[in-house]
Scaffold this motif. Structure first.
Motif, PDB file in Angstrom:
ATOM      1  N   PHE A  87      -4.894  17.063   6.944  1.00 11.50           N
ATOM      2  CA  PHE A  87      -3.498  16.734   6.633  1.00 11.50           C
ATOM      3  C   PHE A  87      -3.284  17.068   5.166  1.00 11.50           C
ATOM      4  N   ARG A  88      -2.025  17.314   4.817  1.00  6.49           N
ATOM      5  CA  ARG A  88      -1.742  17.757   3.450  1.00  6.49           C
ATOM      6  C   ARG A  88      -0.410  17.207   2.965  1.00  6.49           C
ATOM      7  N   ASP A  89      -0.438  16.703   1.718  1.00  6.45           N
ATOM      8  CA  ASP A  89       0.759  16.277   1.001  1.00  6.45           C
ATOM      9  C   ASP A  89       1.511  15.170   1.753  1.00  6.45           C
ATOM     10  N   VAL A  90       0.771  14.133   2.137  1.00  6.23           N
ATOM     11  CA  VAL A  90       1.358  13.011   2.871  1.00  6.23           C
ATOM     12  C   VAL A  90       1.695  11.887   1.900  1.00  6.23           C
ATOM     13  N   SER A  91       2.910  11.425   1.945  1.00  6.25           N
ATOM     14  CA  SER A  91       3.332  10.259   1.159  1.00  6.25           C
ATOM     15  C   SER A  91       3.910   9.230   2.122  1.00  6.25           C
ATOM     16  N   ILE A 134     -12.013   3.912   2.096  1.00  7.58           N
ATOM     17  CA  ILE A 134     -13.353   4.199   2.607  1.00  7.58           C
ATOM     18  C   ILE A 134     -13.705   5.668   2.395  1.00  7.58           C
ATOM     19  N   THR A 135     -12.725   6.551   2.582  1.00  8.11           N
ATOM     20  CA  THR A 135     -12.912   7.991   2.397  1.00  8.11           C
ATOM     21  C   THR A 135     -12.058   8.451   1.221  1.00  8.11           C
ATOM     22  N   ARG A 136     -12.650   9.291   0.361  1.00  7.55           N
ATOM     23  CA  ARG A 136     -11.925   9.788  -0.799  1.00  7.55           C
ATOM     24  C   ARG A 136     -11.101  11.016  -0.407  1.00  7.55           C
ATOM     25  N   PRO A 137      -9.798  11.019  -0.651  1.00  7.01           N
ATOM     26  CA  PRO A 137      -8.991  12.199  -0.327  1.00  7.01           C
ATOM     27  C   PRO A 137      -9.308  13.365  -1.260  1.00  7.01           C
ATOM     28  N   VAL A 138      -9.036  14.565  -0.815  1.00 11.02           N
ATOM     29  CA  VAL A 138      -9.221  15.746  -1.662  1.00 11.02           C
ATOM     30  C   VAL A 138      -8.180  15.759  -2.772  1.00 11.02           C
ATOM     31  N   ALA A 139      -6.989  15.316  -2.458  1.00 10.49           N
ATOM     32  CA  ALA A 139      -5.900  15.265  -3.445  1.00 10.49           C
ATOM     33  C   ALA A 139      -5.009  14.079  -3.115  1.00 10.49           C
ATOM     34  N   GLY A 140      -4.254  13.661  -4.120  1.00  7.82           N
ATOM     35  CA  GLY A 140      -3.349  12.543  -3.936  1.00  7.82           C
ATOM     36  C   GLY A 140      -3.990  11.222  -4.313  1.00  7.82           C
ATOM     37  N   SER A 141      -3.235  10.153  -4.138  1.00  9.53           N
ATOM     38  CA  SER A 141      -3.712   8.832  -4.546  1.00  9.53           C
ATOM     39  C   SER A 141      -3.185   7.761  -3.604  1.00  9.53           C
ATOM     40  N   VAL A 142      -3.895   6.626  -3.616  1.00 11.58           N
ATOM     41  CA  VAL A 142      -3.474   5.453  -2.855  1.00 11.58           C
ATOM     42  C   VAL A 142      -3.458   4.262  -3.798  1.00 11.58           C
ATOM     43  N   SER A 183     -14.245  20.561   3.819  1.00 12.92           N
ATOM     44  CA  SER A 183     -14.937  21.485   2.917  1.00 12.92           C
ATOM     45  C   SER A 183     -13.903  22.271   2.130  1.00 12.92           C
ATOM     46  N   ALA A 184     -14.355  22.887   1.023  1.00 10.43           N
ATOM     47  CA  ALA A 184     -13.429  23.578   0.122  1.00 10.43           C
ATOM     48  C   ALA A 184     -12.684  24.720   0.810  1.00 10.43           C
ATOM     49  N   LYS A 185     -13.314  25.330   1.807  1.00 10.72           N
ATOM     50  CA  LYS A 185     -12.676  26.453   2.503  1.00 10.72           C
ATOM     51  C   LYS A 185     -12.274  26.104   3.929  1.00 10.72           C
ATOM     52  N   GLY A 186     -12.473  24.852   4.299  1.00 13.77           N
ATOM     53  CA  GLY A 186     -12.141  24.433   5.651  1.00 13.77           C
ATOM     54  C   GLY A 186     -10.653  24.207   5.843  1.00 13.77           C
ATOM     55  N   LEU A 236       0.850  -1.183   0.000  1.00 19.08           N
ATOM     56  CA  LEU A 236       0.000   0.000   0.000  1.00 19.08           C
ATOM     57  C   LEU A 236       0.883   1.228   0.000  1.00 19.08           C
ATOM     58  N   GLU A 237       0.602   2.164  -0.926  1.00 18.03           N
ATOM     59  CA  GLU A 237       1.430   3.367  -1.016  1.00 18.03           C
ATOM     60  C   GLU A 237       0.555   4.579  -1.301  1.00 18.03           C
ATOM     61  N   ALA A 238       0.679   5.596  -0.448  1.00 20.59           N
ATOM     62  CA  ALA A 238      -0.050   6.856  -0.610  1.00 20.59           C
ATOM     63  C   ALA A 238       0.917   7.918  -1.123  1.00 20.59           C
ATOM     64  N   SER A 239       0.447   8.716  -2.087  1.00 26.69           N
ATOM     65  CA  SER A 239       1.278   9.767  -2.667  1.00 26.69           C
ATOM     66  C   SER A 239       0.555  11.099  -2.580  1.00 26.69           C
ATOM     67  N   SER A 240       1.192  12.076  -1.930  1.00 27.54           N
ATOM     68  CA  SER A 240       0.688  13.457  -1.840  1.00 27.54           C
ATOM     69  C   SER A 240      -0.767  13.505  -1.375  1.00 27.54           C
ATOM     70  N   LEU A 241      -1.078  12.721  -0.350  1.00 27.93           N
ATOM     71  CA  LEU A 241      -2.448  12.607   0.137  1.00 27.93           C
ATOM     72  C   LEU A 241      -2.824  13.846   0.956  1.00 27.93           C
TER      73      LEU A 241
END
Length: 251
Positions: free
Chosen positions: A19-23, A52-60, A12-15, A2-7
């Protein structure tokens, strides 16, 4: 496995960012422990890793299926332990079908694998907390996953049950699985995890070998309470333990 990139994640869009940019990478045959204060996003991170939850950015990306074990689990109706484990076969059973003999055999094998095959016919609601955790791990395993992701698997358990759950997780990794777990106990990470991730803040996640990362200075910074580490001789081996100074932390 399992590998997460830039997660990255926020609700919310303004919240604010949780966490940000986790690899981070969970390797086959290893345990990855995720630690951090309350409300720092550990459960959300785990759900993103499990799909289970979709990240705002990045991939798994995963190699093989991912089994998820929640921190707590309750049922409305009374089910046998075997039936609870069989629920993990849902994605392998065809629509409008019921589990067959092979599924039941796989469920019994999963229970045997975590050492609770004797509970198969028991009422799930009558189990202790430690027994329930082991049954939920078996439910994840019966899905034929290559990675198992667990949210505080030893929370609210007595010392004996903590030891039993941690022993099972270490054995699963030794068998070649990738194991990812959150925990509030640095000692648990030091006992079973090769790698750890500290969620210090939304933009500060530190990842590395557990014994190098979990120092008294860094843990003190993250939790806001003085913590020291010490190597202790036990009957089985020399273990590194963490000792928080609660008196100074409360002053």
């Amino acid at each position: 496995m399992l590998e997460a990139s830039s997660l990255s994640f926020r609700y919310s869009a303004k919240g604010p960012w949780i966490f940000r940019d986790v690899s981070v990478r969970a390797a086959a045959g290893q345990v990855l422990a995720v630690l951090g204060p309350n409300a720092r996003g550990k459960t959300t991170m785990l759900k993103c890793l499990a799909g289970i939850t979709r990240p705002v950015a990045g991939s798994v990306e995963t190699s093989g299926g991912v089994g998820y074990v929640p921190q707590s689990h309750s049922v409305v109706f009374s089910f046998s332990v075997l039936d609870i484990v069989l629920m993990g076969r849902a994605r392998t059973v065809k629509i409008y079908s019921t589990p067959g003999a092979a599924d039941r055999e796989a469920a019994r094998e999963a229970l045997h694998r975590v050492g609770v095959s004797h509970l198969a016919d028991r009422d799930y609601t009558g189990l202790s907390g430690g027994e329930r955790q082991l049954v939920l791990i078996a439910r994840a395993l019966v899905s034929d996953c290559a990675t198992v992701v667990l949210d505080e698997p030893a929370a609210a358990l007595d010392l004996r049950n903590q030891a039993q759950v941690l022993t099972v997780l270490r054995a699963l990794a030794d068998e070649g699985m990738a194991v990812v777990m959150t925990t509030h106990h640095p000692d648990h990470a030091l006992h079973v995890a090769e790698q750890s991730m500290l969620m210090v803040s939304a933009d500060d996640q530190r990842i590395g070998p557990t014994r190098e990362l979990l120092t008294g200075a860094l843990l003190s910074e993250m939790y806001g309470v003085p913590i020291v580490t010490a190597d202790i001789e036990t009957p089985s081996a020399t273990r590194r333990l963490t000792v928080p100074d609660f008196g100074r932390g409360m002053s």
